[in-house]
Design a protein around this motif. Structure first.
Motif, PDB file in Angstrom:
ATOM      1  N   VAL A  56       1.075  -1.366   0.031  1.00 53.81           N
ATOM      2  CA  VAL A  56      -0.020  -0.144   0.190  1.00 53.81           C
ATOM      3  C   VAL A  56       0.796   1.001   0.161  1.00 53.81           C
ATOM      4  O   VAL A  56       1.862   1.348   1.063  1.00 53.81           O
ATOM      5  N   HIS A  57       0.644   2.154  -1.127  1.00 54.21           N
ATOM      6  CA  HIS A  57       1.378   4.025  -0.839  1.00 54.21           C
ATOM      7  C   HIS A  57      -0.298   4.328  -1.475  1.00 54.21           C
ATOM      8  O   HIS A  57      -0.570   4.514  -1.766  1.00 54.21           O
ATOM      9  N   ALA A  58       0.370   5.530  -0.021  1.00 50.00           N
ATOM     10  CA  ALA A  58      -1.288   6.614  -0.032  1.00 50.00           C
ATOM     11  C   ALA A  58      -0.007   7.377  -0.204  1.00 50.00           C
ATOM     12  O   ALA A  58       1.066   8.427  -0.558  1.00 50.00           O
ATOM     13  N   SER A  59      -0.725   8.496  -1.942  1.00 49.23           N
ATOM     14  CA  SER A  59       0.064   8.991  -2.639  1.00 49.23           C
ATOM     15  C   SER A  59      -0.256  10.813  -2.332  1.00 49.23           C
ATOM     16  O   SER A  59      -0.159  11.895  -2.520  1.00 49.23           O
ATOM     17  N   LEU A  60      -1.226  11.028  -1.552  1.00 53.35           N
ATOM     18  CA  LEU A  60      -1.320  12.348  -0.487  1.00 53.35           C
ATOM     19  C   LEU A  60      -0.520  12.362   0.369  1.00 53.35           C
ATOM     20  O   LEU A  60      -0.163  12.030   0.949  1.00 53.35           O
ATOM     21  N   VAL A 104      -3.493   4.513  -2.558  1.00 51.98           N
ATOM     22  CA  VAL A 104      -4.311   5.056  -2.132  1.00 51.98           C
ATOM     23  C   VAL A 104      -4.182   6.783  -2.554  1.00 51.98           C
ATOM     24  O   VAL A 104      -3.456   7.104  -1.894  1.00 51.98           O
ATOM     25  N   PRO A 105      -5.311   8.160  -2.706  1.00 53.24           N
ATOM     26  CA  PRO A 105      -4.835   9.223  -2.834  1.00 53.24           C
ATOM     27  C   PRO A 105      -5.565   9.485  -1.395  1.00 53.24           C
ATOM     28  O   PRO A 105      -6.643  10.097  -0.928  1.00 53.24           O
ATOM     29  N   THR A 106      -5.066   9.210  -0.566  1.00 48.64           N
ATOM     30  CA  THR A 106      -5.059   9.974   0.794  1.00 48.64           C
ATOM     31  C   THR A 106      -4.451   9.585   1.649  1.00 48.64           C
ATOM     32  O   THR A 106      -2.511   9.181   1.511  1.00 48.64           O
ATOM     33  N   ALA A 107      -3.931  10.475   3.004  1.00 51.33           N
ATOM     34  CA  ALA A 107      -3.261  10.142   4.373  1.00 51.33           C
ATOM     35  C   ALA A 107      -2.894   8.779   4.193  1.00 51.33           C
ATOM     36  O   ALA A 107      -3.367   8.239   4.549  1.00 51.33           O
ATOM     37  N   ALA A 108      -1.120   9.363   4.556  1.00 44.63           N
ATOM     38  CA  ALA A 108      -0.431   7.388   5.227  1.00 44.63           C
ATOM     39  C   ALA A 108      -1.451   6.840   5.988  1.00 44.63           C
ATOM     40  O   ALA A 108      -1.193   5.979   6.365  1.00 44.63           O
ATOM     41  N   ALA A 109      -1.298   8.111   7.470  1.00 39.23           N
ATOM     42  CA  ALA A 109      -1.836   6.753   8.728  1.00 39.23           C
ATOM     43  C   ALA A 109      -3.636   6.842   8.297  1.00 39.23           C
ATOM     44  O   ALA A 109      -3.853   5.395   8.919  1.00 39.23           O
ATOM     45  N   THR A 110      -3.977   7.681   7.824  1.00 34.14           N
ATOM     46  CA  THR A 110      -5.286   7.413   7.294  1.00 34.14           C
ATOM     47  C   THR A 110      -5.802   5.948   6.228  1.00 34.14           C
ATOM     48  O   THR A 110      -6.439   5.098   6.856  1.00 34.14           O
ATOM     49  N   GLU A 114      -6.988   2.114   7.548  1.00 25.75           N
ATOM     50  CA  GLU A 114      -8.679   1.752   7.238  1.00 25.75           C
ATOM     51  C   GLU A 114      -8.100  -0.157   6.803  1.00 25.75           C
ATOM     52  O   GLU A 114      -8.422  -0.949   7.287  1.00 25.75           O
ATOM     53  N   ARG A 115      -6.967  -0.299   6.331  1.00 23.94           N
ATOM     54  CA  ARG A 115      -6.542  -1.391   5.609  1.00 23.94           C
ATOM     55  C   ARG A 115      -5.802  -1.949   6.486  1.00 23.94           C
ATOM     56  O   ARG A 115      -6.230  -3.651   6.441  1.00 23.94           O
ATOM     57  N   ALA A 116      -5.780  -2.127   7.731  1.00 22.39           N
ATOM     58  CA  ALA A 116      -4.937  -2.813   9.064  1.00 22.39           C
ATOM     59  C   ALA A 116      -6.355  -3.547   9.842  1.00 22.39           C
ATOM     60  O   ALA A 116      -6.623  -4.165  10.342  1.00 22.39           O
ATOM     61  N   GLU A 117      -7.598  -2.900   9.309  1.00 14.66           N
ATOM     62  CA  GLU A 117      -9.082  -3.364  10.137  1.00 14.66           C
ATOM     63  C   GLU A 117      -9.013  -4.643   9.593  1.00 14.66           C
ATOM     64  O   GLU A 117      -9.266  -5.657  10.020  1.00 14.66           O
ATOM     65  N   GLY A 118      -8.378  -5.234   8.672  1.00 18.26           N
ATOM     66  CA  GLY A 118      -8.777  -6.039   7.696  1.00 18.26           C
ATOM     67  C   GLY A 118      -7.285  -7.105   7.373  1.00 18.26           C
ATOM     68  O   GLY A 118      -7.928  -8.109   6.923  1.00 18.26           O
ATOM     69  N   ALA A 119      -6.429  -6.572   7.882  1.00 16.70           N
ATOM     70  CA  ALA A 119      -5.371  -7.240   7.348  1.00 16.70           C
ATOM     71  C   ALA A 119      -5.349  -7.972   9.476  1.00 16.70           C
ATOM     72  O   ALA A 119      -5.344  -8.151  10.184  1.00 16.70           O
ATOM     73  N   ARG A 120      -4.084  -8.590   8.789  1.00 16.12           N
ATOM     74  CA  ARG A 120      -3.664 -10.501   9.973  1.00 16.12           C
ATOM     75  C   ARG A 120      -2.183  -9.863  10.370  1.00 16.12           C
ATOM     76  O   ARG A 120      -2.807  -9.503  11.688  1.00 16.12           O
ATOM     77  N   MET A 121      -1.666  -8.496  10.191  1.00 17.66           N
ATOM     78  CA  MET A 121      -0.538  -7.382  10.506  1.00 17.66           C
ATOM     79  C   MET A 121      -0.577  -6.657   9.435  1.00 17.66           C
ATOM     80  O   MET A 121      -0.196  -6.186   8.332  1.00 17.66           O
ATOM     81  N   ALA A 146      -0.296   3.536  17.405  1.00 19.20           N
ATOM     82  CA  ALA A 146      -2.219   4.365  18.779  1.00 19.20           C
ATOM     83  C   ALA A 146      -3.743   3.707  18.160  1.00 19.20           C
ATOM     84  O   ALA A 146      -4.144   3.344  19.669  1.00 19.20           O
ATOM     85  N   ARG A 147      -3.301   3.298  16.989  1.00 17.87           N
ATOM     86  CA  ARG A 147      -5.255   3.858  17.162  1.00 17.87           C
ATOM     87  C   ARG A 147      -5.430   2.590  16.107  1.00 17.87           C
ATOM     88  O   ARG A 147      -6.149   2.011  16.356  1.00 17.87           O
ATOM     89  N   THR A 148      -3.931   1.278  15.776  1.00 20.91           N
ATOM     90  CA  THR A 148      -4.789   0.437  14.831  1.00 20.91           C
ATOM     91  C   THR A 148      -4.874  -1.267  16.044  1.00 20.91           C
ATOM     92  O   THR A 148      -4.734  -0.529  17.396  1.00 20.91           O
TER      93      THR A 148
END
Length: 242
Positions: A56-60, A104-110, A114-121, A146-148
């Motif tokens: 995953v690469h965030a382009s913002l 992903v055209p959004t901020a990296a942390a966001t 979002e993708r961590a919600e469905g990830a094993r790690m 802090a949030r994942t």
């Protein structure tokens, strides 16, 4: 019976098979050497656990990102190149590994949260500084840690993280033995099992004050059931027993 008096054939039973895709190992790429090292570590871990890998690469762009030439087209080209180079390297090394890329055209942390919600790690690169700052440097890493809700692995870009040697251990640190965290131990045991490695559980206990000679049981240290080290060792065994 049909109109001609013949019996209807028995209906054919069709079984529907449901295939549930395993949760992937997600790695964040920003073009830095640390993130490419993290991608290689994540690929080995995904192959070891028979899981797919997602790059995953965030382009913002944000303050503190790696410098690239201005211009939307140039930034987009840079982002695609980061993913393309990483994908090619990993496919050459691990051709059997299921691998996807996403810009992903959004901020990296966001994007990572979002993708961590469905990830094993979730796997991130860590700047090669010493001490705690080497793991927490950068707003993205701090926000994600802090949030994942899924395990987060911070990979150092050094010679040791590039290879794994026979005899390497998995080490888990336990702070409170009476409330040993189940998810942490689950992850540590799974990591050790996947590697065929030993798991070393470490607990540090502050020694009783030498001024008074009193221990954890509100009495002299010698009055404890065995020595202090023996008592703490039993507590550690109890925490690991499940």
């Amino acid at each position: 019976m049909n109109l001609n008096g013949a019996e209807h054939p028995l209906p054919t039973l069709l079984r529907t098979e449901v295939h549930v895709m395993p949760r992937p190992v997600v790695v964040g790429l920003d073009g830095s050497p640390e993130s490419f090292t993290a991608a290689n570590w994540a690929a080995r871990e995904a192959r070891r656990r028979a899981l797919p890998l997602s790059l995953v690469h965030a382009s913002l762009r944000q303050t503190g990102d790696l410098p690239v030439p201005d211009g939307e087209d140039t930034v987009g080209h840079w982002a695609r190149r980061i993913l393309r180079d990483a994908e090619k390297e990993l496919r050459d090394r691990y051709p059997e590994l299921p691998l996807t890329t996403e810009q992903v055209p959004t901020a990296a942390a966001t994007a990572l949260l979002e993708r961590a919600e469905g990830a094993r790690m979730l796997v991130l690169g860590s700047r090669g500084l010493s001490g705690l700052a080497g793991f927490l440097l950068g707003s993205v890493g701090q926000q994600v840690l802090a949030r994942t809700t899924c395990p987060v692995v911070m990979v150092r870009a050094n010679e040791r993280s590039a290879t794994e040697r026979a005899g390497d251990e998995v080490v888990v640190a336990l702070q409170h033995l009476t409330e040993a965290p189940g998810p942490l131990l689950d992850f540590a045991f799974a990591a050790a099992s996947a590697r065929g490695a030993a798991l070393r559980a470490v607990h540090v206990r502050k020694l009783p004050s030498s001024d008074y000679g009193y221990g954890l049981a509100a009495g002299p240290v010698g009055a404890l059931d065995g020595d202090l080290e023996g008592q703490v060792s039993r507590e550690l065994d109890n925490a690991l027993d499940p």
